[in-house]
Design a protein around this motif. Structure first.
Motif, PDB file in Angstrom:
ATOM      1  N   LEU A   1       0.757  -1.321   0.055  1.00 17.50           N
ATOM      2  CA  LEU A   1       0.053   0.036  -0.009  1.00 17.50           C
ATOM      3  C   LEU A   1       0.911   1.373  -0.023  1.00 17.50           C
ATOM      4  O   LEU A   1       1.946   1.284   0.729  1.00 17.50           O
ATOM      5  N   LEU A   2       0.544   2.205  -0.928  1.00 17.12           N
ATOM      6  CA  LEU A   2       1.188   3.590  -0.941  1.00 17.12           C
ATOM      7  C   LEU A   2      -0.114   4.633  -0.544  1.00 17.12           C
ATOM      8  O   LEU A   2      -1.091   4.474  -1.489  1.00 17.12           O
ATOM      9  N   GLY A   3      -0.313   5.105   0.713  1.00 12.55           N
ATOM     10  CA  GLY A   3      -1.142   5.882   1.030  1.00 12.55           C
ATOM     11  C   GLY A   3      -0.904   7.449   1.577  1.00 12.55           C
ATOM     12  O   GLY A   3       0.242   7.539   2.257  1.00 12.55           O
ATOM     13  N   TRP A   4      -1.520   8.230   0.800  1.00 13.93           N
ATOM     14  CA  TRP A   4      -1.292   9.731   0.878  1.00 13.93           C
ATOM     15  C   TRP A   4      -2.361  10.365   1.747  1.00 13.93           C
ATOM     16  O   TRP A   4      -3.519  10.160   1.618  1.00 13.93           O
ATOM     17  N   SER A   5      -2.099  11.149   2.914  1.00 11.46           N
ATOM     18  CA  SER A   5      -3.164  11.783   3.663  1.00 11.46           C
ATOM     19  C   SER A   5      -4.266  10.788   4.150  1.00 11.46           C
ATOM     20  O   SER A   5      -3.751   9.804   4.916  1.00 11.46           O
ATOM     21  N   ASP A   6      -5.755  11.136   3.946  1.00 17.78           N
ATOM     22  CA  ASP A   6      -6.523  10.013   4.262  1.00 17.78           C
ATOM     23  C   ASP A   6      -6.401   8.682   3.853  1.00 17.78           C
ATOM     24  O   ASP A   6      -6.738   7.934   4.388  1.00 17.78           O
ATOM     25  N   GLY A   7      -5.595   8.506   2.442  1.00 20.58           N
ATOM     26  CA  GLY A   7      -5.458   7.359   2.024  1.00 20.58           C
ATOM     27  C   GLY A   7      -4.119   6.746   3.027  1.00 20.58           C
ATOM     28  O   GLY A   7      -4.263   5.317   3.136  1.00 20.58           O
ATOM     29  N   GLY A   8      -3.535   7.385   3.747  1.00 18.88           N
ATOM     30  CA  GLY A   8      -2.414   6.809   4.746  1.00 18.88           C
ATOM     31  C   GLY A   8      -3.279   6.263   5.769  1.00 18.88           C
ATOM     32  O   GLY A   8      -3.103   5.223   6.377  1.00 18.88           O
ATOM     33  N   ILE A   9      -4.421   7.074   6.331  1.00 16.41           N
ATOM     34  CA  ILE A   9      -5.123   6.330   7.639  1.00 16.41           C
ATOM     35  C   ILE A   9      -5.666   5.224   6.925  1.00 16.41           C
ATOM     36  O   ILE A   9      -5.655   4.099   7.831  1.00 16.41           O
ATOM     37  N   THR A  10      -6.329   5.176   5.681  1.00 17.12           N
ATOM     38  CA  THR A  10      -7.053   3.976   5.385  1.00 17.12           C
ATOM     39  C   THR A  10      -6.146   2.652   5.321  1.00 17.12           C
ATOM     40  O   THR A  10      -6.177   1.597   5.476  1.00 17.12           O
ATOM     41  N   ALA A  11      -4.916   3.119   4.726  1.00 16.91           N
ATOM     42  CA  ALA A  11      -3.764   1.948   4.660  1.00 16.91           C
ATOM     43  C   ALA A  11      -3.399   1.475   6.197  1.00 16.91           C
ATOM     44  O   ALA A  11      -3.200   0.184   6.190  1.00 16.91           O
ATOM     45  N   LEU A  12      -3.432   2.320   6.901  1.00 15.47           N
ATOM     46  CA  LEU A  12      -2.970   1.878   8.366  1.00 15.47           C
ATOM     47  C   LEU A  12      -4.212   0.807   8.889  1.00 15.47           C
ATOM     48  O   LEU A  12      -3.873  -0.123   9.299  1.00 15.47           O
ATOM     49  N   ILE A  13      -5.305   1.310   8.574  1.00 15.27           N
ATOM     50  CA  ILE A  13      -6.549   0.617   9.260  1.00 15.27           C
ATOM     51  C   ILE A  13      -6.410  -0.884   8.223  1.00 15.27           C
ATOM     52  O   ILE A  13      -6.557  -1.716   8.976  1.00 15.27           O
ATOM     53  N   ALA A  14      -6.198  -0.790   7.137  1.00 13.07           N
ATOM     54  CA  ALA A  14      -6.186  -1.988   6.366  1.00 13.07           C
ATOM     55  C   ALA A  14      -5.015  -2.751   6.561  1.00 13.07           C
ATOM     56  O   ALA A  14      -5.569  -4.256   6.768  1.00 13.07           O
ATOM     57  N   ALA A  15      -4.058  -2.410   7.040  1.00 10.60           N
ATOM     58  CA  ALA A  15      -2.745  -3.230   7.469  1.00 10.60           C
ATOM     59  C   ALA A  15      -3.063  -3.820   9.019  1.00 10.60           C
ATOM     60  O   ALA A  15      -2.631  -4.881   9.258  1.00 10.60           O
ATOM     61  N   ALA A  16      -3.839  -3.128   9.748  1.00  7.19           N
ATOM     62  CA  ALA A  16      -4.091  -3.457  10.968  1.00  7.19           C
ATOM     63  C   ALA A  16      -5.279  -4.614  10.860  1.00  7.19           C
ATOM     64  O   ALA A  16      -5.242  -5.647  11.720  1.00  7.19           O
ATOM     65  N   ARG A  17      -6.359  -4.587  10.174  1.00  7.55           N
ATOM     66  CA  ARG A  17      -7.269  -5.486  10.167  1.00  7.55           C
ATOM     67  C   ARG A  17      -7.163  -6.535   9.281  1.00  7.55           C
ATOM     68  O   ARG A  17      -7.711  -7.743   9.384  1.00  7.55           O
ATOM     69  N   TYR A  18      -6.381  -6.315   8.166  1.00  8.80           N
ATOM     70  CA  TYR A  18      -6.112  -7.591   7.245  1.00  8.80           C
ATOM     71  C   TYR A  18      -4.541  -7.704   7.051  1.00  8.80           C
ATOM     72  O   TYR A  18      -3.831  -7.612   6.247  1.00  8.80           O
ATOM     73  N   PRO A  19      -3.720  -8.197   8.138  1.00  3.88           N
ATOM     74  CA  PRO A  19      -2.339  -8.238   8.132  1.00  3.88           C
ATOM     75  C   PRO A  19      -1.851  -9.090   7.268  1.00  3.88           C
ATOM     76  O   PRO A  19      -0.831  -9.014   6.713  1.00  3.88           O
ATOM     77  N   SER A  20      -2.704 -10.343   7.095  1.00  2.56           N
ATOM     78  CA  SER A  20      -2.041 -11.312   6.369  1.00  2.56           C
ATOM     79  C   SER A  20      -2.093 -11.193   4.878  1.00  2.56           C
ATOM     80  O   SER A  20      -1.357 -11.619   4.042  1.00  2.56           O
TER      81      SER A  20
END
Length: 256
Positions: free
Chosen positions: A135-154
């Motif tokens: 994931l490359l996340g910018w601004s709000d996309g960065g927050i979305t990326a963090l949540i995605a990595a936390a919820r779907y780590p595998s």
């Protein structure tokens, strides 16, 4: 707010991406085979909406580009779509629901809109048959990326984020209030969005514009409502850039 990154930022992102696959070097220039311009655009049904995305490259390493507030793949990631190495990466740039060409529906902001975006993003890549993504996340996309990595780590391989919020302070709220009126944004920022949204951007520029800032602070609350909903973190390394003035206020203070 969403802005197309300059040349210096593009070089920095390329350098960061070079660690995504040990032993691979991402050059600054190269032949057309590595830096081709062929980009396909399409829509696909995901979670009840039709999400728009751009796709380029044929590399084994899938990378999803997540834009910022009001942004889209074309407004936020033009340089990356054009210049990332097409032999190393398959690059997908999406428009979150309600943004860019992922309309209808128009954008709305329920309390869990970041979690919804994270699920949409992951499910989009699964629908496109990618087994694992970075994931490359910018601004709000960065927050979305963090949540995605936390919820779907595998499912998440590597991640690069920049311009994302860890929490919202009173100083941040003052800044947000200053950018609520879209008509006062710089021409460089506003023009691509006016081209993309037309009258829809004018609606966002009306009184009470940029409605997700209300969610960021919370109506009548004294603290943030969205940035600290990461219940699980799994990663090898995190690099954090912070303001030394805020050292006395650890993140846990804002995550009660």
């Amino acid at each position: 707010m969403a802005e197309v990154l300059g040349g210096r930022a593009v070089r920095q992102v390329r350098l960061l991406l070079s660690v995504l696959k040990p032993g691979n070097h991402v050059p600054y220039a190269g032949p057309a085979a590595a830096f081709g311009t062929s980009v396909t655009s399409a829509k696909v049904a995901v979670n009840g909406v039709h999400l728009h995305y751009q796709r380029t490259g044929e590399g084994e390493h899938a990378v999803l580009l997540l834009p910022g507030m009001l942004g889209s793949g074309e407004t936020d990631f033009g340089p990356q779509i054009k210049n990332l190495n097409k032999k190393l990466f398959t690059v997908v740039a999406w428009d979150p629901r309600g943004y860019g060409h992922s309309r209808p529906p128009d954008r709305d902001f329920p309390l869990d809109f970041f979690e919804r975006d994270a699920k949409d993003a992951v499910d989009l890549m699964k629908t496109l048959k990618f087994k694992k993504v970075s994931l490359l996340g910018w601004s709000d996309g960065g927050i979305t990326a963090l949540i995605a990595a936390a919820r779907y780590p595998s499912y998440i391989n590597k991640m690069v984020i920049w311009g994302a919020n860890a929490y919202v302070t009173e100083e941040d709220e003052t800044i947000y209030q200053g950018i609520r009126d879209v008509s006062k944004w710089s021409e460089r920022t506003r023009k691509p969005l006016e081209t993309l949204y037309g009258e829809y951007l004018s609606a966002l520029a009306a009184p009470g514009s940029v409605p997700h800032l209300n969610r960021a602070w919370g109506e009548g609350s004294s603290g943030p409502t969205f940035p600290c909903r990461l219940h699980t973190q799994t990663c090898e390394r995190v690099t954090v850039s912070f303001d030394a003035r805020r050292q006395t206020q650890p993140a846990s203070t804002f995550c009660k």
